[in-house]
Design a protein around this motif. Structure first.
Motif, PDB file in Angstrom:
ATOM      1  N   PRO A   1       9.030  -5.183   7.658  1.00  0.00           N
ATOM      2  CA  PRO A   1       8.593  -4.087   7.001  1.00  0.00           C
ATOM      3  C   PRO A   1       9.395  -3.815   5.819  1.00  0.00           C
ATOM      4  O   PRO A   1       9.132  -3.372   4.732  1.00  0.00           O
TER       5      PRO A   1
ATOM      6  N   ALA B   1       2.344  -3.279  11.385  1.00  0.00           N
ATOM      7  CA  ALA B   1       2.360  -1.836  12.146  1.00  0.00           C
ATOM      8  C   ALA B   1       1.436  -2.027  13.460  1.00  0.00           C
ATOM      9  O   ALA B   1       1.766  -1.484  14.596  1.00  0.00           O
TER      10      ALA B   1
ATOM     11  N   LEU C   1       4.457   3.434  10.498  1.00  0.00           N
ATOM     12  CA  LEU C   1       4.347   2.640   9.458  1.00  0.00           C
ATOM     13  C   LEU C   1       2.793   2.240   9.298  1.00  0.00           C
ATOM     14  O   LEU C   1       2.607   2.080   8.308  1.00  0.00           O
TER      15      LEU C   1
END
Length: 221
Positions: free
Chosen positions: A140, A170, A178
């Motif tokens: 991420p 996520a 997220l």
């Protein structure tokens, strides 16, 4: 007993005979490597002190001296590369990080730093490859950077695709924070993509368009 037979190696050494001179050389080599590494780190410390004092030319020389003593000194590579970057010597910085990865392939800090330098040099494909290494999929954190790069380059569809990848990550990791962040960016970027090519998208409700436009402005802050 004959003196030459007194220096037989133990069976664990393959039964080879070692002369006194060979043993001395071997011991010297074993003792030199740690000493060189220690001296290199001391030169790195001195180089950093020169940087603080704004004596960058001297700092460069100390970093180079450290690497001449220990070509695997990761701190020297990182310091030298960062200094070259700050001075605007991007080609030299890229070369330093590449050399670092030849000598210390596992030095991911050098690979990531090279990604930023390559992006600044316009080496887009190589920069992305470095950023997403070693798996090529990215995390991420690195995907956020990639999305930012696409945004800076005006590549909104590519930016949208990256945030969709983040949304998938996520969901796979059950990261609700997220997921919310990714959803916000996806919705905002959809507005920008649709505004760029409205013929490719069905008409939206005006209220939704105003909401998405507000989200797009919020995401760009």
């Amino acid at each position: 007993m004959h003196r030459g037979r007194a220096l037989r190696a133990s069976p664990g050494w393959g039964g080879r005979r070692w002369s006194l001179a060979a043993i001395v050389v071997l011991m010297a080599l074993l003792m030199t490597a740690p000493a060189s590494a220690s001296s290199a780190l001391e030169l790195v410390r001195v180089a950093r002190a020169h940087e603080v004092a704004h004596e960058e030319d001297t700092a460069l020389r100390r970093y180079m001296e450290a690497l001449s003593l220990d070509p695997t000194c990761d701190e020297a590579y990182l310091g030298l590369g960062a200094l070259r970057t700050r001075r605007g010597d991007l080609r030299e910085a890229e070369r330093v990080y590449s050399l670092a990865l030849e000598h210390v392939p596992e030095l991911q800090q050098a690979r990531r730093a090279r990604a930023f330098v390559r992006h600044a040099l316009g080496m887009r494909d190589q920069a992305v490859a470095d950023l997403l290494a070693p798996t090529g999929q990215g995390t991420p954190e690195t995907l956020r950077i990639l999305a930012q790069w696409h945004g800076e380059d005006g590549q909104t569809p590519a930016q949208l695709a990256v945030w969709r990848r983040i949304a998938v990550l996520a969901a796979e990791t059950n990261d609700s924070a997220l997921a919310r962040e990714a959803q916000l960016h996806v919705r905002a970027l959809l507005v920008l993509v649709r505004e760029a090519d409205p013929a490719a998208w069905p008409a939206d409700d005006r209220g939704d368009r105003r909401l998405f436009a507000a989200l797009a402005r919020r995401a760009g802050r």
